[in-house]
Design a protein around this motif. Structure first.
Motif, PDB file in Angstrom:
ATOM      1  N   GLN A  16     -44.063 -30.785 -40.891  1.00 14.00           N
ATOM      2  CA  GLN A  16     -45.232 -30.946 -40.025  1.00 14.00           C
ATOM      3  C   GLN A  16     -45.115 -32.191 -39.151  1.00 14.00           C
ATOM      4  N   GLN A  17     -44.578 -33.268 -39.691  1.00 11.62           N
ATOM      5  CA  GLN A  17     -44.403 -34.487 -38.899  1.00 11.62           C
ATOM      6  C   GLN A  17     -43.417 -34.250 -37.757  1.00 11.62           C
ATOM      7  N   LEU A  18     -42.308 -33.580 -38.052  1.00 10.17           N
ATOM      8  CA  LEU A  18     -41.317 -33.297 -37.022  1.00 10.17           C
ATOM      9  C   LEU A  18     -41.856 -32.281 -36.024  1.00 10.17           C
ATOM     10  N   ALA A  19     -42.601 -31.296 -36.501  1.00 10.98           N
ATOM     11  CA  ALA A  19     -43.210 -30.309 -35.604  1.00 10.98           C
ATOM     12  C   ALA A  19     -44.190 -30.993 -34.648  1.00 10.98           C
ATOM     13  N   ALA A  20     -44.924 -31.985 -35.129  1.00 11.67           N
ATOM     14  CA  ALA A  20     -45.855 -32.729 -34.282  1.00 11.67           C
ATOM     15  C   ALA A  20     -45.096 -33.496 -33.197  1.00 11.67           C
ATOM     16  N   LYS A  21     -43.936 -34.018 -33.534  1.00  7.92           N
ATOM     17  CA  LYS A  21     -43.113 -34.724 -32.546  1.00  7.92           C
ATOM     18  C   LYS A  21     -42.605 -33.754 -31.474  1.00  7.92           C
ATOM     19  N   VAL A  22     -42.191 -32.574 -31.891  1.00 14.07           N
ATOM     20  CA  VAL A  22     -41.733 -31.559 -30.932  1.00 14.07           C
ATOM     21  C   VAL A  22     -42.881 -31.150 -30.020  1.00 14.07           C
ATOM     22  N   ASP A  23     -44.043 -30.870 -30.614  1.00 20.64           N
ATOM     23  CA  ASP A  23     -45.205 -30.471 -29.824  1.00 20.64           C
ATOM     24  C   ASP A  23     -45.630 -31.574 -28.866  1.00 20.64           C
ATOM     25  N   GLY A  24     -45.571 -32.811 -29.318  1.00 17.24           N
ATOM     26  CA  GLY A  24     -45.942 -33.931 -28.464  1.00 17.24           C
ATOM     27  C   GLY A  24     -44.989 -34.113 -27.295  1.00 17.24           C
ATOM     28  N   ALA A  25     -43.697 -33.970 -27.563  1.00 17.10           N
ATOM     29  CA  ALA A  25     -42.700 -34.135 -26.503  1.00 17.10           C
ATOM     30  C   ALA A  25     -42.808 -33.036 -25.465  1.00 17.10           C
TER      31      ALA A  25
END
Length: 102
Positions: A16-25
């Motif tokens: 979820q943390q990495l997915a949030a980074k992808v979504d944010g980018a």
């Protein structure tokens, strides 16, 4: 008709943390900055592992990605590849070299 298999995520927190980074980018207001940073590093947009290693998704993205088991890493790559295909057409055209398959 093809139906994609559903796999459970094993390391929910890191995923979820990495997915949030992808979504944010790749958010609508930041996608151009992200694509410009990928271009600056001379990477292709589909080279997810190289992008993570270069720190383009954040300094801790590499650590989060390495925490994931192989099945979760594959799910994350799939999520990322689906997200980059949703980038608006004008940005894709502007950064055509990043998306090209040559």
């Amino acid at each position: 008709m093809f139906e994609q298999a559903v796999y459970a995520v094993e390391n929910q927190q890191a995923f979820q943390q990495l997915a949030a980074k992808v979504d944010g980018a790749l958010a609508a207001n930041r996608a151009d900055l992200y694509l410009a940073s990928v271009a600056k590093k001379k990477l292709r947009v589909r080279q997810f592992q190289e992008i993570v290693a270069a720190g383009l998704l954040g300094k801790d993205a590499q650590a989060l990605y390495s925490e994931l088991p192989v099945s979760d890493q594959a799910l994350m790559r799939e999520k990322y590849l689906a997200a980059i295909e949703k980038v608006p057409g004008d940005l894709r055209q502007r950064f055509l070299k990043l998306y090209a398959y040559y």
